[in-house]
Design an enzyme around this catalytic site. Structure first.
Site, PDB file in Angstrom:
ATOM      1  N   SER A   1       0.812  -1.218   0.000  1.00  7.12           N
ATOM      2  CA  SER A   1       0.000   0.000   0.000  1.00  7.12           C
ATOM      3  C   SER A   1       0.846   1.268   0.000  1.00  7.12           C
ATOM      4  O   SER A   1       0.352   2.338  -0.386  1.00  7.12           O
ATOM      5  CB  SER A   1      -0.938   0.007   1.211  1.00  7.12           C
ATOM      6  OG  SER A   1      -0.193  -0.096   2.418  1.00  7.12           O
TER       7      SER A   1
ATOM      8  N   ASP B   1      -3.246   6.766  11.797  1.00  3.57           N
ATOM      9  CA  ASP B   1      -2.468   6.009  10.805  1.00  3.57           C
ATOM     10  C   ASP B   1      -1.135   6.727  10.612  1.00  3.57           C
ATOM     11  O   ASP B   1      -1.071   7.775   9.964  1.00  3.57           O
ATOM     12  CB  ASP B   1      -3.241   5.944   9.485  1.00  3.57           C
ATOM     13  CG  ASP B   1      -2.491   5.172   8.394  1.00  3.57           C
ATOM     14  OD1 ASP B   1      -1.324   4.807   8.604  1.00  3.57           O
ATOM     15  OD2 ASP B   1      -3.089   4.965   7.314  1.00  3.57           O
TER      16      ASP B   1
ATOM     17  N   HIS C   1       0.801   5.524   6.345  1.00  3.18           N
ATOM     18  CA  HIS C   1       0.561   6.142   5.035  1.00  3.18           C
ATOM     19  C   HIS C   1       0.721   7.651   5.119  1.00  3.18           C
ATOM     20  O   HIS C   1       0.798   8.227   6.202  1.00  3.18           O
ATOM     21  CB  HIS C   1      -0.828   5.749   4.532  1.00  3.18           C
ATOM     22  CG  HIS C   1      -0.999   4.267   4.403  1.00  3.18           C
ATOM     23  ND1 HIS C   1      -1.598   3.494   5.375  1.00  3.18           N
ATOM     24  CD2 HIS C   1      -0.634   3.413   3.421  1.00  3.18           C
ATOM     25  CE1 HIS C   1      -1.600   2.219   5.002  1.00  3.18           C
ATOM     26  NE2 HIS C   1      -1.023   2.143   3.815  1.00  3.18           N
TER      27      HIS C   1
END
Length: 561
Positions: A278, A529, A532
Site C-alpha cells: 500500500s 495512521d 501512510h
C-alpha cells in the site's frame, strides 16, 4: 376595388363596330359573298385599332403591387442584366474595394416590376426601353447588393491589381508560416526530449528539508480528481497544510523540478508500473496526480481492479501511456494477495513462488518495486513449508524476518535477471518507508504516535530511532548488486523520510473503508495512521527522485529522430 381591364371590343368606337357588323349582316341577308377587298380592309382597320388600344391601355392603366404577374423576361434582357451585374463587380474590384455578394433566394413567384408612368402619347419604344432598364437594374441589384439584403453573405477576397504577383506573395507567406510552425513544433519536441542534468557525483538523498511556499506543492489536493479518501487529509478535516510545503534540497546539487510534459513524453507508448504494497500504491497515486494535471479532461482515464483485481491503471490517451499499480505486498505469492481481502490473522508467504505475479510485469518499460511494511507484524515470518496456496497447503515454518526477507529478494532478483531486457526496461527498488509511532524518538514525551505533528524533525543532536528495521535495508543493499544483467536503481528514501513525522494521514483518513468519525479522530492512540502519507506530500518527493533518474537518462536513438 381592383380595376379590371376592359375588353378591346368594349372600348372600340361604337360606329366602327356597327359598320363592321352591319356589312357582315347585309352580305348574309343578300346572300352575296363578301368581297375579298372589303374583308381585307376591315381586318386591317380592326387590327390597327386593336394595337393602338392595347398600347393606350398599358400607359393609362394604374399598376399596383400584386395586381398582375410579369411575364418571363426575354433572354436577351437577362443576358444584358447579367453583364451589367458583372460590370458593377469589376468596377468595385478595380477600386480595390471589398465586394460582398448577397446570395438571394428567388421567391416562389416574382411580382411584376412597376413601370414608370408615361404620358398618354408615349410610344412602344419608350415603354420597351423602360422595361429593359428596369430588368437590368433588377438583375444587377439581385446580383450585387451591399446594403439591403442580409439573408446569406459570401465575402470575396479583396481584388487588387497585379494578380500574379499577389498570388506568388500569398504562396510565399503560406510557405513561410508553415516552415515557422514546423520549426516551432520541432523546437517544442526537442525541448520535451531534453535530458535533465543531474551530476553523477551528486548524492540526491543527502540534504535537508526546506520550507518553500512558492515551489511546493507541485499540485493541489482539489486539482487531482484521482486521489482516494485515504490520503486527502485536508478534505478529511486536517486544518494545517504546512506538510505540503516542505521541499527536499540535496546538499551538493538541486533536485530537478518535476515536469509532467517531459515525463509524459518519456512515457509515450510506454508503461510505468509500481509493484508492491500500500505504500507503493500511495506513491502511485502521487505519480498519477503529478502527470494528470497537464492532460485535458476526456483524455485520461483510471480503471481499478484489472488483471483479476490486482491492478489499477491510469491511461493518458494522447500519449498512449499508462501509470499502473500492481498489488503484491511480498512480491512473491502469499495468502494476502487478494487486494480486497488481505487482512488475514496469519500472513504466510511462499518465498520461491513469483511467476504468478511476475507474468504481469513482462514487457513493462519502467518497474518500481517495494516491499517492507507487511514484514513488520511479527518478528518471525511464516513460510509455506511445501505445496502451494492453489493446492490448499497451509503448513508453514517460522523464519527470522531478515532471513526470509533476503530469501524473497533473491527469488525476485533471479526472475528480474532472467526475464527483463535491460535495453527496454528500467528497474527501480524503493527503500523502506518508515513509521512514526514512537514520539519519544523525536523528543515529544507526551505525544501520541504521529498525531498533532505539524513540523519535520529538525536539530537532531543524537541518532534518530523511529523503529525502522535497518536489517531489511541492509538485506536489499546486499542482494541488489548480485544482479548480473539488469541494473537496479535503489531509491534511498528511508533516512530522509524518517524526518517527516508531520506528513502522515494520522486521524484524517479511512478505517476499514470508511472515514473516521469525530469520536474516532479524538482517539489517535487507537486510530491514528502513522504509516501512510497525505497527498500532496512526501511521496511526491519520492517520485521526483524517479523523475530525475528517468529524465536524466539518454534518449533512445529512435526517439531522437
Amino acid at each position: 376595388m381592383q380595376q379590371r381591364r376592359k375588353s378591346v371590343f368594349a372600348s372600340a368606337p361604337f360606329a366602327m363596330k356597327q359598320a363592321a357588323l352591319g356589312a357582315g349582316v347585309a352580305a348574309r341577308k343578300n346572300g352575296a359573298p363578301l368581297s375579298l377587298a372589303a374583308v381585307v380592309f376591315a381586318l386591317f382597320v380592326f387590327a390597327t385599332f386593336l394595337y393602338n388600344e392595347d398600347i393606350k391601355s398599358i400607359t393609362d392603366f394604374q399598376f399596383s403591387a400584386g395586381a398582375i404577374r410579369a411575364k418571363a423576361p426575354d433572354l436577351h434582357l437577362l443576358q444584358e442584366a447579367e453583364a451589367a451585374a458583372h460590370a458593377a463587380v469589376n468596377t468595385l474590384a478595380k477600386r480595390g474595394e471589398e465586394v460582398i455578394v448577397r446570395v438571394l433566394e428567388a421567391p416562389k413567384s416574382t411580382p411584376a416590376l412597376p413601370l414608370p408612368l408615361q404620358s398618354g402619347g408615349a410610344n412602344a419604344t419608350a415603354t420597351a426601353a423602360a422595361a429593359k432598364a428596369n430588368a437590368a437594374n433588377t438583375a444587377a441589384s439581385a446580383a450585387v447588393d451591399v446594403v439591403q439584403e442580409k439573408e446569406r453573405d459570401v465575402t470575396l477576397p479583396t481584388v487588387t491589381g497585379g494578380g500574379g504577383a499577389d498570388e506568388a506573395r500569398r504562396r510565399a507567406d503560406e510557405e513561410a508560416a508553415e516552415k515557422a510552425s514546423s520549426a516551432e513544433a520541432a523546437a517544442a519536441t526537442a525541448a520535451l526530449r531534453a535530458v535533465v542534468s543531474v551530476p553523477e557525483t551528486c548524492d540526491l538523498y543527502r540534504g535537508n528539508w526546506v520550507y518553500d511556499e512558492v515551489n511546493a506543492p507541485v499540485y493541489k489536493e482539489g486539482e487531482c480528481e484521482f486521489l482516494t479518501e485515504q490520503v486527502t487529509c485536508m478534505r478529511n478535516g486536517r486544518r494545517d497544510d504546512s506538510y505540503q510545503k516542505w521541499r527536499w534540497q540535496p546538499t551538493d546539487c538541486d533536485l530537478p523540478r518535476f515536469d509532467a510534459r517531459l515525463l509524459l513524453e518519456r512515457l509515450r507508448n510506454k508503461r510505468l508500473m509500481f509493484v508492491g504494497d500500500s505504500l507503493n500504491r500511495n506513491q502511485w497515486e502521487s505519480m498519477v496526480c503529478l502527470v494528470q494535471s497537464v492532460i485535458p479532461k476526456g483524455k485520461k482515464t483510471l480503471t481499478k481492479f484489472v488483471n483479476g483485481g490486482s491492478s489499477n491503471v491510469f491511461y493518458a490517451h494522447e500519449y498512449n501511456a499508462t501509470v499502473e499499480f500492481y498489488w503484491a505486498p511480498f512480491l512473491v505469492e502469499s495468502n494476502s494477495d487478494n487486494p480486497k481481502v488481505h487482512s488475514v490473522p496469519d500472513r504466510v508467504i511462499q518465498w520461491h513462488a513469483i511467476a504468478k505475479h511476475a507474468r504481469n510485469w513482462v514487457g513493462v518499460d519502467y518497474l518500481i518495486f517495494n516491499t517492507y511494511i507487511w514484514w513488520l507484524n511479527t518478528l518471525d515470518m511464516k513460510v509455506l513449508r511445501k505445496g502451494s496456496f492453489d493446492q490448499g497447503s497451509t503448513e508453514y515454518v517460522e523464519v527470522d524476518r531478515p532471513v526470509a526477507y533476503k530469501e524473497v529478494l533473491k527469488t525476485w532478483a533471479k526472475w528480474v535477471d532472467r526475464n527483463i531486457d535491460p535495453n527496454k526496461t528500467t528497474v527501480f527498488f524503493m527503500g523502506m518507508s518508515p513509521n512514526h509511532i514512537t514520539p519519544e524518538a523525536w523528543g515529544n514525551q507526551g505525544g501520541i504516535k504521529c498525531a498533532m505533528e505539524t513540523l519535520p524533525i529538525t536539530n537532531r543532536s543524537t541518532s534518530l530511532d523511529v523503529g525502522t528495521d535497518w536489517r531489511l535495508y541492509a538485506g536489499a543493499q546486499e542482494v541488489l548488486p548480485t544482479l548480473r544483467r539488469v541494473p537496479v536503481h535503489f531509491v534511498d528514501i528511508t533516512a530522509l523520510s524518517e524526518l517527516r513525522k508531520d506528513a502522515h494521514t494520522s486521524v484524517h483518513t479511512l478505517r476499514q473503508g470508511k472515514l473516521l468519525t469525530p469520536e474516532q479522530q479524538a482517539d489517535p492512540k487507537t486510530y491514528a495512521d502513522c504509516i501512510h502519507w497525505c497527498l500532496p506530500g512526501l511521496p511526491d518527493t519520492w517520485n521526483q527522485f524517479l523523475y530525475a533518474r528517468i529524465a536524466s537518462s539518454p534518449w533512445p536513438a529512435a526517439a531522437q529522430r
